[in-house]
Design an enzyme around this catalytic site. Structure first.
Site, short mmCIF file in Angstrom:
data_model
loop_
_atom_site.label_atom_id
_atom_site.label_comp_id
_atom_site.label_asym_id
_atom_site.label_seq_id
_atom_site.Cartn_x
_atom_site.Cartn_y
_atom_site.Cartn_z
N CYS A 194 -6.58 -0.90 4.37
CA CYS A 194 -7.03 -0.36 3.07
C CYS A 194 -6.99 -1.40 1.94
O CYS A 194 -7.94 -1.52 1.15
CB CYS A 194 -6.20 0.85 2.69
SG CYS A 194 -4.45 0.68 3.06
N HIS A 196 -4.55 2.17 -4.52
CA HIS A 196 -3.86 0.88 -4.44
C HIS A 196 -4.37 0.00 -5.59
O HIS A 196 -5.57 -0.06 -5.85
CB HIS A 196 -4.18 0.17 -3.13
CG HIS A 196 -3.60 0.80 -1.90
ND1 HIS A 196 -2.68 1.82 -1.93
CD2 HIS A 196 -3.82 0.52 -0.58
CE1 HIS A 196 -2.36 2.15 -0.69
NE2 HIS A 196 -3.04 1.37 0.14
N1 LIG Z 1 -3.36 6.32 4.77
C1 LIG Z 1 -4.16 5.29 4.54
O1 LIG Z 1 -4.45 4.93 3.38
C2 LIG Z 1 -4.74 4.52 5.68
C3 LIG Z 1 -5.70 3.57 5.39
C4 LIG Z 1 -6.28 2.86 6.42
C5 LIG Z 1 -5.90 3.12 7.71
N2 LIG Z 1 -4.95 4.05 7.99
C6 LIG Z 1 -4.60 4.28 9.41
O2 LIG Z 1 -5.07 5.56 9.81
C7 LIG Z 1 -4.18 6.12 10.77
C8 LIG Z 1 -3.70 7.50 10.28
O3 LIG Z 1 -3.06 7.36 9.04
P1 LIG Z 1 -2.67 8.61 8.14
O4 LIG Z 1 -2.22 8.01 6.87
O5 LIG Z 1 -3.75 9.65 8.12
O6 LIG Z 1 -1.40 9.21 8.98
P2 LIG Z 1 -0.82 10.69 9.03
O7 LIG Z 1 -1.07 11.42 7.77
O8 LIG Z 1 0.57 10.54 9.52
O9 LIG Z 1 -1.70 11.39 10.20
C9 LIG Z 1 -1.59 11.03 11.56
C10 LIG Z 1 -2.58 11.85 12.40
O10 LIG Z 1 -2.48 11.42 13.76
C11 LIG Z 1 -2.34 12.59 14.58
N3 LIG Z 1 -1.61 12.32 15.82
C12 LIG Z 1 -0.32 11.97 15.98
N4 LIG Z 1 -0.03 11.88 17.30
C13 LIG Z 1 -1.16 12.20 17.98
C14 LIG Z 1 -1.49 12.31 19.36
N5 LIG Z 1 -0.58 12.07 20.32
N6 LIG Z 1 -2.76 12.67 19.69
C15 LIG Z 1 -3.67 12.92 18.74
N7 LIG Z 1 -3.41 12.86 17.41
C16 LIG Z 1 -2.17 12.49 17.03
C17 LIG Z 1 -1.55 13.54 13.69
O11 LIG Z 1 -1.65 14.86 14.21
P3 LIG Z 1 -0.46 15.95 13.95
O12 LIG Z 1 -0.66 16.46 12.54
O13 LIG Z 1 -0.75 16.97 14.98
O14 LIG Z 1 0.84 15.23 14.13
C18 LIG Z 1 -2.30 13.35 12.38
O15 LIG Z 1 -3.53 14.05 12.41
C19 LIG Z 1 -3.07 5.09 10.96
O16 LIG Z 1 -3.41 4.28 12.06
C20 LIG Z 1 -3.11 4.29 9.69
O17 LIG Z 1 -2.62 2.98 9.86
C21 LIG Z 1 -4.37 4.77 7.00
#
Ligand SMILES: NC(=O)c1ccc[n+]([C@@H]2O[C@H](COP(=O)([O-])OP(=O)(O)OC[C@H]3O[C@@H](n4cnc5c(N)ncnc54)[C@H](OP(=O)(O)O)[C@@H]3O)[C@@H](O)[C@H]2O)c1
Length: 338
Positions: A133, A246
Site C-alpha cells: 500500500c 497513509h
Molecule cells: N490492509 C491494507 O491496507 C492492505 C493493503 C495492501 C495489502 N494488504 C494485504 O491484503 C491481505 C489481507 O489484509 P486485510 O488487511 O484485509 O486483513 P484482515 O482484515 O485480517 O482480513 C483477512 C482475510 O483473510 C481471510 N482468511 C484468513 N484465513 C483464511 C483461510 N484459511 N482461507 C481463506 N480466507 C482466510 C479472513 O477470513 P475470516 O474473516 O474468516 O478470518 C479475512 O477475510 C494481507 O495479505 C495484507 O498484507 C492489506
C-alpha cells in the site's frame, strides 16, 4: 489467459477482511461487469452473508474445486493463503490479482500499478501481484516526475494507518482509545506496544540489516514497478494512531533540475493524482480527507535547499482504496479492456 466476455465471474478471497470488504464495494461502485460474485474466507466465516448490489451472498471456504468457472480472483487473505491457493486458481484458468506480498518479487510475476506500468500486464502467467500500500501511493506520484527529470534517489518516511494491518488492528486502536480515555489499562494484542496516542517505528518484522520488511518492500517494489534498477530508495516506516489513510514524507533527488512549480504542474496533470498544495490557506493532504477517496493526494511540494536537484513532498492516500482494493480492481479493468 482471460477470455474477453461481456461479464465475468469474479471471486474475492478474504472477503470478510478489511481489504476484501473494500474490494466488494469497489467492484460495485465502479460498475465492474460482474456476472456472478463468489466470496471466500476462512471456515469460521462460512455461510456468513455479505451484500453486493443489494444481493446477499454467502461466504464459502476454499477447496480444490473452488476456482472452477471463475474468471478473475482478487486475493486478500494473507501470504500463506496466496502461496497455496493462487497457483491452484491459476491452474484452473482463473487470473489471480494478489494483494499479499507472497508473489511480488517473483521475477515471473508482474507487479503492477496501472498509472505506472500497465504494459507489465502483457506478460502475466495467471498471477499478478498488487504492490504494498505505501509503495503504490508513492510510485503514482513519483513516475511523472521520474519521466520529466529522472529520479536518482528517494528518502521516504511513512505514517501508516492501523487499517493497513487489517480489521483486528482497527478494533485494537478503538478499544485502546476507549480504555485509556476511561482511565483503564490498554491491552496490546496486535502490536508489540500501545498504538493509541503513540507512534511505532516498526511495521512488519525486522530484517538482519536493521530495516523492517515493510521498509524493504518499499525499496525493492519501487525499483520493480518503475522498471529502473538505478533508483536508490531508503525508507523508514511508522505506524500511527490513524484509522485510514497513509501519509508519507518523500524527498527525491533528480538528475535534471526541476522546480517545485514544475513538479506541481506535472502532478496536477498526472493520472490518479490530486495536488492539494496551498500552504498559505492551510491546504495540504490530510489522512482524514482521503478516507474513501480514490486519488493520491500530493502537497507541501518544495525544493530541497540542501542539494542542487532535490524536491520534498507530502503524499497521502487511502490505503484500503488505492493502496489495495482499487488498485486491484483497476488491474482487472485493464485486463478486460474497460
Ligand atoms: N490492509 C491494507 O491496507 C492492505 C493493503 C495492501 C495489502 N494488504 C494485504 O491484503 C491481505 C489481507 O489484509 P486485510 O488487511 O484485509 O486483513 P484482515 O482484515 O485480517 O482480513 C483477512 C482475510 O483473510 C481471510 N482468511 C484468513 N484465513 C483464511 C483461510 N484459511 N482461507 C481463506 N480466507 C482466510 C479472513 O477470513 P475470516 O474473516 O474468516 O478470518 C479475512 O477475510 C494481507 O495479505 C495484507 O498484507 C492489506
Amino acid at each position: 489467459m482471460l477470455q474477453k466476455k461481456e461479464k465475468y465471474v469474479v471471486a474475492v478471497v478474504g472477503a470478510t477482511g478489511a481489504v476484501g470488504n473494500e474490494m466488494i464495494g469497489t467492484l460495485e461502485q465502479r460498475n465492474f461487469p460482474v456476472e456472478k460474485l463468489r466470496l471466500f474466507a476462512s471456515e469460521k466465516s462460512e455461510g456468513k452473508k455479505l451484500e453486493f448490489r443489494g444481493e446477499k451472498i454467502a461466504v464459502e471456504s476454499l477447496d480444490a474445486n473452488s476456482f472452477r468457472g471463475i474468471d478473475i480472483a482478487l486475493f486478500s487473505a494473507g501470504g500463506e493463503r496466496s502461496k497455496i491457493w493462487a497457483p491452484v486458481a491459476a491452474a484452473a484458468g482463473c487470473v489471480v490479482i494478489d494483494n499479499s506480498s507472497q508473489w511480488r518479487m517473483d521475477p515471473s510475476v508482474p507487479l503492477v500499478v496501472p498509472e505506472v506500468n500497465p504494459k507489465d500486464l502483457d506478460w502475466h502467467k495467471g498471477i499478478i501481484a498488487n504492490p504494498n500500500c505505501s509503495t503504490i501511493q508513492m510510485v503514482v506520484a513519483l513516475k511523472p516526475v521520474h519521466d520529466a527529470a529522472r529520479i536518482k534517489r528517494v528518502v521516504v518516511t511513512t505514517f501508516q494507518a492501523v487499517s493497513g494491518t487489517g480489521k483486528k488492528a482497527i478494533d485494537e486502536l478503538m478499544q485502546q482509545t476507549t480504555e485509556l480515555l476511561n482511565f483503564r489499562q490498554a491491552k496490546c494484542n496486535v502490536y508489540p506496544h500501545q498504538i493509541a496516542f503513540n507512534v511505532l517505528p516498526h511495521i512488519d518484522k525486522f530484517e538482519p540489516n536493521g530495516y523492517t520488511k515493510e521498509e524493504m518492500k518499499m525499496v525493492n517494489e519501487t525499483v520493480k514497478i518503475m522498471g529502473d534498477e538505478s533508483i536508490r530508495v531508503t525508507a523508514t516506516t511508522a505506524r500511527v494512531p490513524v484509522f485510514r489513510g497513509h501519509s508519507e514524507s518523500v524527498n527525491i533527488e533528480t538528475e535534471k533540475k526541476i522546480t517545485a512549480a514544475e513538479v506541481r504542474e506535472i502532478l496536477a496533470a498526472a493520472p490518479g493524482v490530486t495536488v492539494f498544495d496551498a500552504p498559505d490557506k492551510n491546504i495540504y493532504p490530510l489522512a482524514i480527507q482521503c478516507d474513501g477517496r480514490d486519488e493520491v493526494f500530493v502537497g507541501r511540494i518544495r525544493e530541497d535547499e540542501s542539494i542542487p536537484n532535490g524536491i520534498n513532498m507530502w503524499i497521502v492516500s487511502d490505503n484500503l482504496r488505492k493502496g489495495a482494493a482499487l488498485n486491484a480492481v483497476q488491474i482487472a479493468e485493464v485486463l478486460i479492456g474497460k
